[in-house]
Design an enzyme around this catalytic site. Structure first.
Site, short mmCIF file in Angstrom:
data_model
loop_
_atom_site.label_atom_id
_atom_site.label_comp_id
_atom_site.label_asym_id
_atom_site.label_seq_id
_atom_site.Cartn_x
_atom_site.Cartn_y
_atom_site.Cartn_z
CB SER A 158 -0.87 0.05 1.62
OG SER A 158 -2.42 0.91 1.37
CG HIS A 200 -5.35 -0.05 -1.75
ND1 HIS A 200 -6.06 -1.37 -1.25
CD2 HIS A 200 -4.56 1.07 -1.35
CE1 HIS A 200 -4.74 -0.83 0.00
NE2 HIS A 200 -4.08 0.10 0.08
CD GLU A 227 -8.30 -3.84 -2.00
OE1 GLU A 227 -8.86 -4.37 -1.87
OE2 GLU A 227 -8.51 -2.88 -1.86
#
Length: 315
Positions: A158, A200, A227
């Site tokens: 992330s 994401h 993801e």
């Protein structure tokens, strides 16, 4: 344990070399540096395909893995969660790289932890928070020395993936269609010098955002990672997609847009953009002798070569 002063001096000296000489010097190091950029929400409970691959690239269960969780609002809680996961994957030597302020990032203890690591894993959170703590510190320089000279495997999930870029996607909404200045760029760690990483990606509909920043920086590649998906970059050799989703590679280097003619947040016209979708389970080589290289279109070969090219060492 490696001698900190010796490694840091080698890193500083390497940074002074011309690019071609630096590439030759890096090629002669003991291990090839690898990056593992994860799009977030990686499986930590079941098969853990990505984290297993990360441990393997670090050297297996005997690897020394250090977790940098400073991007998180709960750095200790995040560290404890990854400590348990790495222990369950057989790693007996994992430790918290606990950087709480820039002064700590300049400490000999933190530098020695970095230089002795086989793997550095950077958690999610806020990439700007992490850069505020480490920018132009001894820890920042040590990370480059560990990657470029020791072949340390650097992974990030992330925000920890976004921060691997030199031109870091710092914040911004995800417009359905690209808009001028929809997102803000800042300086990241700089392991990937020719691409901007977003995470994401499919789940949060971020294609419009990535296109927006490429209109601002058309000399860059855009890398959108889904993801539970990772892009493994093996310096000078290949890229590999691991996990459950895909990596969207957007090449705007021949882009024509109206960026300079419109106001902030107006819709962008973007012509001649190339998009490649790289699914999990595929590897793309930068070597002309490899079958995967020969089957790729020239535009993808060029893009992969940019991704695996050694960036400058930051000393």
């Amino acid at each position: 344990m490696f001698k900190r002063r010796e490694l840091m001096l080698r890193g500083a000296a390497l940074g002074l070399l011309p690019l071609h000489a630096r590439a030759q010097a890096l090629a002669a190091t003991r291990r090839v540096g690898r990056l593992v950029a994860i799009g977030g929400a990686e499986d930590r409970l079941q098969d853990r395909v990505i984290l297993r691959r990360y441990v393997e690239l670090c050297g297996g269960p005997r690897a020394r893995i250090r977790v940098l969780s400073a991007a998180s609002g709960d750095p200790r809680g995040v560290w404890l969660a990854y400590q348990q996961v790495f222990a369950e994957l057989g790693v007996s030597d994992s430790a918290h790289l606990d950087i709480i302020d820039p002064t700590h990032a300049n400490s000999a203890e933190v530098v020695d932890q970095i230089l002795d690591a086989d793997g550095i894993f950077i958690s999610g959170g806020d990439q700007r928070r992490l850069m505020d703590l480490v920018w132009e510190t001894e820890a920042f320089r040590a990370l480059h020395t560990a990657f470029h000279l020791r072949g340390c495997c650097v992974g990030g999930t992330s925000a920890g993936a976004a921060v691997l870029s030199r031109h870091m996607l710092a914040q911004g909404a995800a417009p359905r269609l690209p808009e001028k200045e929809a997102a803000e760029l800042d300086l990241g760690l700089g392991f990937v010098s020719k691409a901007i990483i977003d995470q994401h990606f499919s789940e949060r509909g971020r294609l419009g955002r990535l296109l927006s920043v490429l209109a601002q920086r058309p000399d860059m590649l855009g890398v959108g990672i889904d993801e539970d998906t990772a892009l493994v970059i093996e310096r000078g050799l290949s890229v590999e997609v691991v996990g459950q989703g895909a990596v969207t590679l957007v090449d705007g280097r021949q882009l024509r847009s109206n960026f300079d003619d419109i106001d902030s947040h107006e819709r962008l016209e973007m012509l001649n953009v190339r998009v490649h979708l790289l699914p999990a389970g595929r590897r793309y080589s930068a070597s002309s002798g490899d079958y995967s290289f020969r089957r790729m279109p020239p535009s993808l070969r060029d893009a992969v070569s940019l991704l695996v090219a050694p960036g400058p060492i930051r000393g």
